[in-house]
Design a protein around this motif. Structure first.
Motif, short mmCIF file in Angstrom:
data_model
loop_
_atom_site.label_atom_id
_atom_site.label_comp_id
_atom_site.label_asym_id
_atom_site.label_seq_id
_atom_site.Cartn_x
_atom_site.Cartn_y
_atom_site.Cartn_z
N GLY A 247 0.77 -1.23 0.00
CA GLY A 247 0.00 0.00 0.00
C GLY A 247 0.81 1.28 0.00
N THR A 248 2.14 1.17 0.07
CA THR A 248 2.99 2.37 0.04
C THR A 248 3.07 2.92 -1.37
OG1 THR A 248 4.33 1.55 1.87
CG2 THR A 248 5.30 3.27 0.50
N SER A 249 2.72 4.17 -1.56
CA SER A 249 2.79 4.79 -2.88
C SER A 249 4.14 5.50 -3.00
CB SER A 249 1.65 5.80 -3.06
OG SER A 249 1.51 6.15 -4.42
N VAL A 250 4.85 5.22 -4.07
CA VAL A 250 6.19 5.79 -4.26
C VAL A 250 6.14 6.90 -5.30
CG1 VAL A 250 7.53 3.81 -3.49
CG2 VAL A 250 6.69 3.88 -5.83
N GLU A 251 7.04 7.89 -5.16
CA GLU A 251 7.01 9.03 -6.07
C GLU A 251 8.23 9.14 -6.95
OE1 GLU A 251 6.67 12.55 -3.75
OE2 GLU A 251 8.76 12.53 -3.07
N SER A 252 9.36 8.51 -6.58
CA SER A 252 10.54 8.62 -7.42
C SER A 252 11.39 7.36 -7.31
CB SER A 252 11.37 9.85 -7.04
OG SER A 252 11.88 9.75 -5.73
N VAL A 253 12.15 7.09 -8.37
CA VAL A 253 13.05 5.95 -8.40
C VAL A 253 14.34 6.39 -9.10
CG1 VAL A 253 12.03 5.09 -10.56
CG2 VAL A 253 13.37 3.54 -9.12
N VAL A 254 15.47 5.94 -8.60
CA VAL A 254 16.76 6.18 -9.24
C VAL A 254 17.54 4.87 -9.23
CG1 VAL A 254 16.92 8.63 -8.71
CG2 VAL A 254 17.80 6.95 -7.08
N ALA A 255 18.39 4.71 -10.23
CA ALA A 255 19.16 3.48 -10.35
C ALA A 255 20.43 3.75 -11.14
CB ALA A 255 18.35 2.39 -11.04
N VAL A 256 21.44 2.94 -10.90
CA VAL A 256 22.67 2.98 -11.69
C VAL A 256 22.93 1.58 -12.23
CG1 VAL A 256 25.17 3.29 -11.66
CG2 VAL A 256 23.71 4.92 -10.49
N PRO A 257 22.85 1.39 -13.55
CA PRO A 257 23.16 0.08 -14.13
C PRO A 257 24.66 -0.20 -14.04
CG PRO A 257 21.85 1.45 -15.64
CD PRO A 257 22.37 2.34 -14.56
N MET A 258 24.98 -1.45 -13.72
CA MET A 258 26.38 -1.88 -13.62
C MET A 258 26.52 -3.23 -14.30
SD MET A 258 27.04 -0.80 -9.65
CE MET A 258 25.63 -1.79 -9.13
N GLU A 259 27.76 -3.70 -14.44
CA GLU A 259 27.98 -5.00 -15.08
C GLU A 259 27.29 -6.12 -14.33
OE1 GLU A 259 32.10 -5.76 -15.58
OE2 GLU A 259 32.38 -4.24 -17.13
N THR A 260 27.19 -5.99 -13.02
CA THR A 260 26.65 -7.07 -12.19
C THR A 260 25.17 -6.92 -11.88
OG1 THR A 260 27.40 -5.86 -10.24
CG2 THR A 260 28.87 -7.55 -11.11
N GLY A 261 24.54 -5.86 -12.34
CA GLY A 261 23.13 -5.64 -12.04
C GLY A 261 22.86 -4.17 -11.97
N ALA A 262 21.96 -3.73 -11.09
CA ALA A 262 21.66 -2.31 -10.96
C ALA A 262 21.37 -1.98 -9.51
CB ALA A 262 20.46 -1.93 -11.83
N GLU A 263 21.95 -0.90 -9.04
CA GLU A 263 21.63 -0.38 -7.72
C GLU A 263 20.37 0.47 -7.86
OE1 GLU A 263 22.87 -1.08 -4.97
OE2 GLU A 263 22.57 0.53 -3.53
N ALA A 264 19.30 0.12 -7.15
CA ALA A 264 18.02 0.80 -7.31
C ALA A 264 17.43 1.16 -5.96
CB ALA A 264 17.05 -0.07 -8.10
N VAL A 265 16.94 2.39 -5.84
CA VAL A 265 16.27 2.85 -4.62
C VAL A 265 15.05 3.66 -5.02
CG1 VAL A 265 18.30 2.86 -3.12
CG2 VAL A 265 17.79 4.86 -4.50
N MET A 266 14.08 3.70 -4.12
CA MET A 266 12.85 4.47 -4.35
C MET A 266 12.58 5.35 -3.15
SD MET A 266 10.12 1.94 -6.20
CE MET A 266 9.92 0.95 -4.71
N LEU A 267 11.82 6.41 -3.40
CA LEU A 267 11.41 7.32 -2.36
C LEU A 267 9.89 7.37 -2.34
CD1 LEU A 267 12.57 9.28 -0.25
CD2 LEU A 267 12.47 11.09 -1.98
N SER A 268 9.30 7.11 -1.17
CA SER A 268 7.85 7.12 -1.06
C SER A 268 7.34 8.54 -0.89
CB SER A 268 7.40 6.26 0.13
OG SER A 268 7.77 6.88 1.35
N GLU A 269 6.05 8.70 -1.05
CA GLU A 269 5.45 10.02 -0.94
C GLU A 269 5.62 10.63 0.45
OE1 GLU A 269 1.42 9.49 -2.13
OE2 GLU A 269 1.88 9.60 -4.28
#
Length: 593
Positions: free
Chosen positions: A544-566
């Motif tokens: 039920g948490t609504s999120v407003e933004s997401v950022v990520a950095v793609p890398m050779e091994t995957g992607a670092e991803a974080v989100m910020l909720s409202e």
């Protein structure tokens, strides 16, 4: 922990996850690679064993059998052709493309002598394998039922295939096919879609040899010189070494041309798990390659420098709390405020509203090396600033109105948008500024993200209360920057039915994290989307948490991803479907390689 590939995701430098189960022979033509999921018993694809029409089958059974048989490409759709009249069985071309439709609650209807199908169109796949999303289109097809020797047969088959959305999502494969950026310093993938049994190295190689698709020609080129082509089929030996036969003219290429060609072919074939190394022939003779092993074979690792993805294993998450910038520690339970003007000395009114995510590995500060350099947007969103960590000085490098969250690309340039006009602003590594007004047909940019190769820009486009996703091409010529060829990517017809998009970030060169909801008042959640809009897979749920933004950095091994909720909660991606809350009271977030 970094984000890992999921079902239809293809991360550059990782194995391509192909659906299907055909075996790879020890000799002869290369066929479908085994899906890694199957080895662990987690089978993602579906097997279809269609049956030919039974004697005396009704119209409903004939049409239903034909629709099912079109899901199997075996023997050039031999079973599907059995449902057609003799004349049409030879004339029907299932390779001319495919129409993907919504089968749920939309079944064929029939009378005593007719049958038809009416259903929403989800999208189409053209003869080259490229997916095109559908929007507000309806499939209306009359099968033209006729009797031959007392048996009902179809005299009016569709142009190409009719595939349900369910089948497309589970029995077709997304394959990256590589080309070069205009200056040939980095590889950039295109995406094609094929039935799993047809998703072979030969098919991928044919797509690459066909050249850059028309819509990508403004930004990409091929390393395949005129006159050089593949002849025959690729073969694989018992240890997974593939031989790619090229025409005799390939022997005339320079060493640099051979390296570029070998890297483009090798990365195109690298996703097939059965392939370990690749060698090339020219006119039947071995083609020597720079840097090849003693047996004249090469692998994708040899050309890793051509993929614009950092190899760091320790990405950094930066958060802004009460206007102060700080690093989120490895455990993700505390914030270490940075020293200096935008860190410990900042206040909400003097701090920043957004911090730039960085696509290259940030330098580590030491006694002899000053702190890292950060880019951010001021609290009033009118200045793009540059700040060296620990310093009391903040430099303004560009100005605008309502500047959006910036991004630092692998060439050290910084990109942001001024939403009035709207204007794309690029500040080069040497401090020079380039800007261009982007024609969006009256829409504005609510958010954006540049792909790790710097070629594509994902845009959240707004008109009034309507938000959608668009993909444009970024190019630089004669000291000017251009953003054009913007294509809308409607996801309302996807399996997630995303009608409202609010933010976007790149997880790989062809994979996006999109924040969206099915209705305007619905909870916004993360979805994994292939760049051509061919499907949206949930990365939630978020309780039920609504999120407003997401950022990520793609890398050779995957992607670092974080989100910020409202409500200011910082969520870190731990594994598939799992986001862990690490901080509260956060107003902005960024990731750096």
């Amino acid at each position: 922990m970094t984000l890992r590939p999921t079902r239809r995701a293809v991360l550059s430098g990782a194995a391509l996850l192909l659906a299907g189960c055909a075996e790879v022979p020890s000799t002869g033509a290369v066929t479908q690679a085994e899906d890694p999921h199957q080895a662990s018993g987690q089978r993602e694809g579906i097997d279809v064993a269609p049956q030919p029409p039974a004697d005396g089958a009704s119209i409903d059974l004939v049409v239903g059998g034909f629709l099912q048989a079109m899901t199997s490409a075996r023997d050039d759709y031999r079973v599907a052709r059995a449902y057609l009249t003799k004349d049409m069985a030879d004339r029907w071309d299932p390779h001319s493309g495919a129409t993907i439709y919504q089968a749920t609650n939309h079944k064929p209807t029939s009378t005593v002598a007719t049958a038809s199908l009416q259903a929403p169109i989800i999208g189409t796949v053209d003869a080259d394998g490229h997916y095109h999303p559908g929007e507000s289109q309806t499939l209306k097809h009359d099968f033209g039922m006729a009797q031959e020797s007392g048996q009902w047969r179809i005299s009016r088959p569709p142009e190409g295939l009719l595939i349900s959305q369910y089948t497309f999502q589970r029995a077709w494969s997304a394959i990256p096919v590589y080309f070069f950026a205009a200056d040939a310093d980095r590889l950039v993938p295109d995406v094609i879609h094929l039935p799993s049994l047809g998703a072979t190295p030969d098919a991928a190689l044919r797509a690459m040899m066909a050249g850059v698709p028309e819509y990508l020609k403004p930004a990409l080129r091929t390393a395949l010189p005129a006159g050089v082509r593949a002849v025959g089929t690729t073969t694989v030996d018992a240890v997974g070494v593939v031989t790619v036969p090229l025409s005799a003219s390939a022997a005339q290429l320079s060493e640099s041309q051979r390296r570029l060609l070998a890297s483009q072919v090798t990365w195109t074939l690298s996703g097939f798990a059965a392939i370990s190394r690749i060698r090339f022939t020219a006119g039947g003779s071995l083609l020597p390659l720079p840097e090849a092993a003693e047996d004249n074979t090469v692998s994708a690792d040899l050309y890793a420098d051509l993929l614009p993805l950092p190899s760091t294993d320790s990405p950094t998450v930066v958060a802004v709390v009460k206007g102060q910038m700080g690093r989120v520690n490895a455990a993700g339970q505390a914030l270490q405020i940075m020293p200096g003007a935008l860190g410990q000395d900042a206040r909400p009114e003097t701090g920043v509203s957004a911090v730039a995510s960085t696509q290259f590995a940030m330098p580590v500060a030491t006694v002899s090396t000053p702190g890292a350099v950060w880019h951010a947007v001021s609290a009033d969103r009118r200045s793009l600033v540059k700040w060296r960590e620990g310093s009391d000085q903040v430099d303004v490098v560009a100005t605008g109105v309502n500047l959006l969250r910036p991004q630092v690309l692998v060439d050290r340039s910084v990109v942001t948008f001024s939403t009035t006009d709207p204007t794309l602003i690029v500040v080069a590594a040497d401090g020079s500024r380039m800007s261009t007004v982007v024609d969006l047909g009256g829409r504005t940019v609510a958010s954006f993200s540049v792909s790790p190769d710097g070629i594509r820009v994902a845009l959240v486009l707004q008109r009034g209360k309507t938000y959608g996703l668009g993909i444009g091409l970024l190019s630089r010529q004669d000291g000017a920057v251009h953003l054009g060829h913007i294509v809308d990517m409607p996801l309302s017809s996807s399996d997630a039915n995303l009608s409202r998009i609010t933010d976007v970030a790149w997880l790989s060169q062809i994979q996006l994290c999109v924040l969206g909801s099915a209705i305007e008042s619905g909870v916004t959640a993360p979805y994994e989307v292939i760049v051509d809009g061919s499907g949206a897979t949930s990365m939630g749920p978020l309780s039920g948490t609504s999120v407003e933004s997401v950022v990520a950095v793609p890398m050779e091994t995957g992607a670092e991803a974080v989100m910020l909720s409202e409500d200011g909660k910082l969520l870190h991606h731990e594994e598939r479907f799992h986001w862990r809350q690490v901080l509260q009271g956060v107003s902005a977030v960024a990731t750096t390689a």
